[in-house]
Design an enzyme around this catalytic site. Structure first.
Site, PDB file in Angstrom:
ATOM      1  N   GLN A   1      60.139 -43.251  23.103  1.00 27.71           N
ATOM      2  CA  GLN A   1      60.315 -42.355  21.953  1.00 27.71           C
ATOM      3  C   GLN A   1      61.216 -42.986  20.906  1.00 27.71           C
ATOM      4  O   GLN A   1      61.350 -42.462  19.806  1.00 27.71           O
ATOM      5  CB  GLN A   1      60.942 -41.038  22.408  1.00 27.71           C
ATOM      6  CG  GLN A   1      60.135 -40.277  23.433  1.00 27.71           C
ATOM      7  CD  GLN A   1      60.934 -39.129  24.005  1.00 27.71           C
ATOM      8  OE1 GLN A   1      61.110 -38.103  23.351  1.00 27.71           O
ATOM      9  NE2 GLN A   1      61.429 -39.302  25.216  1.00 27.71           N
TER      10      GLN A   1
ATOM     11  N   VAL B   1      62.949 -45.485  18.110  1.00 31.38           N
ATOM     12  CA  VAL B   1      62.463 -46.195  16.926  1.00 31.38           C
ATOM     13  C   VAL B   1      63.340 -47.398  16.604  1.00 31.38           C
ATOM     14  O   VAL B   1      63.200 -48.007  15.538  1.00 31.38           O
ATOM     15  CB  VAL B   1      62.403 -45.237  15.708  1.00 31.38           C
ATOM     16  CG1 VAL B   1      61.422 -44.111  15.961  1.00 31.38           C
ATOM     17  CG2 VAL B   1      63.784 -44.683  15.359  1.00 31.38           C
TER      18      VAL B   1
ATOM     19  N   HIS C   1      57.026 -42.555  18.568  1.00 31.33           N
ATOM     20  CA  HIS C   1      57.579 -42.086  17.301  1.00 31.33           C
ATOM     21  C   HIS C   1      57.736 -43.172  16.255  1.00 31.33           C
ATOM     22  O   HIS C   1      58.410 -42.979  15.253  1.00 31.33           O
ATOM     23  CB  HIS C   1      58.927 -41.394  17.563  1.00 31.33           C
ATOM     24  CG  HIS C   1      58.790 -40.190  18.442  1.00 31.33           C
ATOM     25  ND1 HIS C   1      59.838 -39.701  19.200  1.00 31.33           N
ATOM     26  CD2 HIS C   1      57.728 -39.385  18.698  1.00 31.33           C
ATOM     27  CE1 HIS C   1      59.417 -38.640  19.889  1.00 31.33           C
ATOM     28  NE2 HIS C   1      58.149 -38.438  19.593  1.00 31.33           N
TER      29      HIS C   1
ATOM     30  N   GLY D   1      66.424 -41.544  30.452  1.00 26.72           N
ATOM     31  CA  GLY D   1      67.251 -41.364  29.274  1.00 26.72           C
ATOM     32  C   GLY D   1      66.682 -40.441  28.217  1.00 26.72           C
ATOM     33  O   GLY D   1      66.816 -40.721  27.021  1.00 26.72           O
TER      34      GLY D   1
ATOM     35  N   ASN E   1      68.355 -39.073  34.091  1.00 28.44           N
ATOM     36  CA  ASN E   1      68.979 -38.650  32.838  1.00 28.44           C
ATOM     37  C   ASN E   1      70.249 -37.873  33.128  1.00 28.44           C
ATOM     38  O   ASN E   1      70.327 -37.140  34.114  1.00 28.44           O
ATOM     39  CB  ASN E   1      68.022 -37.755  32.035  1.00 28.44           C
ATOM     40  CG  ASN E   1      68.570 -37.424  30.658  1.00 28.44           C
ATOM     41  OD1 ASN E   1      68.634 -38.296  29.792  1.00 28.44           O
ATOM     42  ND2 ASN E   1      68.976 -36.185  30.445  1.00 28.44           N
TER      43      ASN E   1
ATOM     44  N   GLY F   1      72.560 -34.824  32.356  1.00 30.07           N
ATOM     45  CA  GLY F   1      72.556 -33.517  31.710  1.00 30.07           C
ATOM     46  C   GLY F   1      71.214 -32.819  31.769  1.00 30.07           C
ATOM     47  O   GLY F   1      70.220 -33.344  32.287  1.00 30.07           O
TER      48      GLY F   1
END
Length: 360
Positions: free
Chosen positions: A129, A131, A143, A264, A290, A292
């Protein structure tokens, strides 16, 4: 047009929704066992670039670290109105100041560990995801990329060239950016290269505002006797659809892999979350690494979660999977000795600042 910024359901932000604690050694064993059969697809998010000095959007509690985060929307940046011009001034000023921190970032130990696992064929497909361009072996980039810019008529330049155009058109801001670089002052920058709280910038530059910023015309269009200053980086804005080609390719990556390893990311954006759903519909095993809460936390059973930073375990996963080859294979040895660990500083000088949107 009403477009909401992707987020995680409030019910999943409670501490009870997160994965139970796990020792690092146990995590390495579990991830190694999961990847051992090979042919895994990996889906990564902003969390893998934190050790490169690029902040994630969300903290360990799953909430946006910048509470007043207001991204520019796709229809705002492309509209041919005075309002659209204001939005572009806001976007490109913030991006002009924020882009150097992303441009100059170096791959960290997680990037190199994933590259090592690609080298050994444990990972066969990589979808990101991000960039920032730090996954130089990414097969599918959901993305897009920050490092190219197009005008509305399709003329493409590198972001470094466009950065020079912005600097030439805005000598005051160019001087300010040079001073930031000289003094080592870091602004709070989002993973998309957008400075998240320029109120502190305006305080530093007395009398400055978005209205002062010039977005240059496209030189190629001027040579064709037409004029536009509507430029857009090659990334997906909120409210913009992913192309059919990119969507189909990411779905195919999931279909051709035997399992999905997610690293992540909170999966808050639907473009990523639907890849998880597609994997589960196909009966693929899924492991999520990940720190959280994530959007996947409500999916039980089906998604196994380990709550640790990727940088703390993935190098050891490579060593566990490759044994003596880690030292004997010069490519692996290089990967395992490479990568920066330079997480962002915990500066808070722009926290809580209310960032006004461009005038309507």
């Amino acid at each position: 047009m009403r477009i909401s910024v992707p987020t995680i359901p409030t019910s999943l932000l409670a501490p009870t929704a997160t994965a139970p604690p796990i020792l690092k050694t146990a995590a390495v064993e579990r991830i190694s066992a999961f990847l051992s059969p090979g042919n895994a697809a990996v889906l990564t998010g902003a969390g893998v670039s934190v050790d490169s000095g690029i902040r994630a959007y969300r903290g360990a509690n799953g909430r946006y670290m910048n509470l007043d985060y207001k991204p520019i929307l796709y229809h705002e940046v492309v509209q041919e109105t005075d309002e659209g011009s204001s939005f572009r001034q806001r976007y490109w000023l913030r991006s002009f100041l924020g882009y150097p921190s992303v441009r100059d970032a170096l791959p960290n130990t997680t990037h190199f560990a994933i590259a090592a696992l690609q080298h050994t064929s444990h990972i066969s497909r990589l979808i990101t995801q991000n960039v920032d361009g730090l996954h130089n072996k990414a097969v599918s980039s959901l993305h897009g990329t920050l490092h190219k810019v197009s005008c509305k008529n399709g003329h493409v330049v590198t972001r470094n060239v466009f950065q020079d155009w912005l600097a030439h058109a805005n000598p005051r801001w160019s001087t300010f950016a040079d001073e930031l670089a000289r003094t080592g002052r870091k602004l709070h920058t989002n993973p998309d290269g957008d400075v998240s709280g320029p109120r502190c910038v305006f305080q530093l530059e007395e009398g400055a505002s978005y209205d002062d910023f010039v977005v240059p015309d496209c030189p190629a269009c001027l040579r064709e006797h037409r004029r536009t200053n509507i430029h857009k980086p090659h990334l997906i804005f909120f409210g913009e659809s992913i192309s059919r080609e990119v969507k189909d390719r990411s779905y195919q990556d999931i279909e051709l892999a035997d399992r999905l390893f997610i690293v992540g990311t909170t999966l808050a954006t639907y473009s990523a979350f639907r890849l998880l759903k597609h994997a589960l519909e196909l009966g693929k095993p899924v492991l999520l690494l990940n720190v959280g809460p994530t959007r996947a936390d409500a999916i039980t059973p089906g998604v196994e979660k380990i709550s640790l930073p990727s940088g703390s375990v993935l190098r050891d996963v490579v060593r566990a999977l490759t044994g003596s080859r880690a030292a004997e294979d010069p490519v692996l040895a290089k990967f395992l000795s490479s990568g920066v660990v330079t997480p962002p500083t915990d500066d808070t000088d722009d926290q809580g600042a209310v960032e006004p949107r461009a005038a309507r």
